[in-house]
Design a protein around this motif. Sequence first.
Motif, PDB file in Angstrom:
ATOM      1  N   LEU A 162      36.020  31.328 -21.471  1.00 26.84           N
ATOM      2  CA  LEU A 162      36.531  30.342 -22.430  1.00 26.84           C
ATOM      3  C   LEU A 162      37.906  29.820 -22.032  1.00 26.84           C
ATOM      4  CD1 LEU A 162      35.540  32.122 -25.776  1.00 26.84           C
ATOM      5  CD2 LEU A 162      34.338  30.247 -24.619  1.00 26.84           C
ATOM      6  N   LYS A 165      38.555  26.199 -21.237  1.00 24.61           N
ATOM      7  CA  LYS A 165      38.234  25.252 -22.313  1.00 24.61           C
ATOM      8  C   LYS A 165      36.957  24.460 -22.038  1.00 24.61           C
ATOM      9  CE  LYS A 165      42.863  24.484 -24.088  1.00 24.61           C
ATOM     10  NZ  LYS A 165      43.849  24.377 -22.991  1.00 24.61           N
ATOM     11  N   ASP A 167      33.035  22.862 -22.416  1.00 21.93           N
ATOM     12  CA  ASP A 167      32.140  22.299 -23.434  1.00 21.93           C
ATOM     13  C   ASP A 167      30.785  22.973 -23.356  1.00 21.93           C
ATOM     14  OD1 ASP A 167      33.976  20.307 -24.232  1.00 21.93           O
ATOM     15  OD2 ASP A 167      33.430  19.134 -22.464  1.00 21.93           O
ATOM     16  N   VAL A 169      28.722  26.391 -21.792  1.00 19.03           N
ATOM     17  CA  VAL A 169      28.944  27.748 -21.283  1.00 19.03           C
ATOM     18  C   VAL A 169      27.619  28.440 -21.007  1.00 19.03           C
ATOM     19  CG1 VAL A 169      30.175  29.915 -21.660  1.00 19.03           C
ATOM     20  CG2 VAL A 169      30.908  27.886 -22.851  1.00 19.03           C
ATOM     21  N   ASN A 194      29.568  28.436 -31.018  1.00 20.98           N
ATOM     22  CA  ASN A 194      28.622  27.325 -31.051  1.00 20.98           C
ATOM     23  C   ASN A 194      28.814  26.477 -32.310  1.00 20.98           C
ATOM     24  OD1 ASN A 194      25.478  26.804 -32.214  1.00 20.98           O
ATOM     25  ND2 ASN A 194      25.975  25.935 -30.228  1.00 20.98           N
ATOM     26  N   LEU A 199      30.704  24.503 -29.003  1.00 20.53           N
ATOM     27  CA  LEU A 199      30.300  24.748 -27.615  1.00 20.53           C
ATOM     28  C   LEU A 199      28.787  24.706 -27.470  1.00 20.53           C
ATOM     29  CD1 LEU A 199      32.562  27.676 -26.342  1.00 20.53           C
ATOM     30  CD2 LEU A 199      32.902  25.220 -26.229  1.00 20.53           C
TER      31      LEU A 199
END
Length: 250
Positions: A162, A165, A167, A169, A194, A199
């Motif tokens: 994380l 940063k 968007d 993962v 999420n 995310l």
Amino acid sequence: MAEEVILKVTQLNKSFGGLQATNDVNYEMRKGELSAIIGPNGAGKSTFFNLLTGYHKVDSGEVRYKGRDITNWPPHRIVRLGISRAFQVSNIYPALTTYENIRQAILAQQKRTLYFFIPAERLAKQETDELLKTAGLSEHADSLAGNLSQGDKKRLELAIALGSKPDLVFLDEPTAGMSGEETHETMELVKRLNREMGLTILFTEHDMSVVFGYARRLTVLHQGTIIAQGTPEEVRANETAQKIYLGEEA
Ligand code: ADP
Ligand code: MG
């Protein structure tokens, strides 16, 4: 209305010697998804993540992110676009503290010009503290990462992912080696990332109760080939999936 497709994988292939680890894989992800890839050991899940994040070169096929062809880009360029991943096997620096592991991940993505104006020890302190808190690792900030429990190591791995940063993962077995309670806590964190932070997340997981409890869409991989895809209910009812995968587990 359906969210936009942000990841589009077309006819992806990868072999190791004579072994076809990824076989004509077509795959799409929409913004805001929380989905899982399942399949027995050796199905090709980690290889798929490695191909999407630049850790393996594809033999053929295409990976597009937000319309851009990122096939075979090196990992650091892919990270800068906002795609991050946590590894199945830990990628932490065991001789650094938990705090330093996270801070390094944050600093790796920041503009270097900042470094000249801020004393080194203050760089990224606030962000690091926030991520420590998010991952539930504040009390272990000063512990050497190598001394953390297996569950805390996996949470640190997640926090590092994380740090850039992202968007989008990819989480490769985020709960491997965790107790039932740790698994629950970690998956609740994944769900918050999420729902609350927006995310888009794709994870792999062996425990079917976790998979069916958290993923809103499932893809079943078997010997490098996608054999079933859909909502958890659809996959549960899919005969090929039952026979090839779920049957083995029962
Ligand atoms: P999964 O994550 O689903 O367990 P993997 O993607 O790790 O599966 O592995 C898929 C297949 O590819 C396995 O047969 C594995 O042995 C093989 N494989 C994975 N990485 C390599 C590699 N770097 N070199 C050779 N074979 C590999
Ligand atoms: Mg794997």
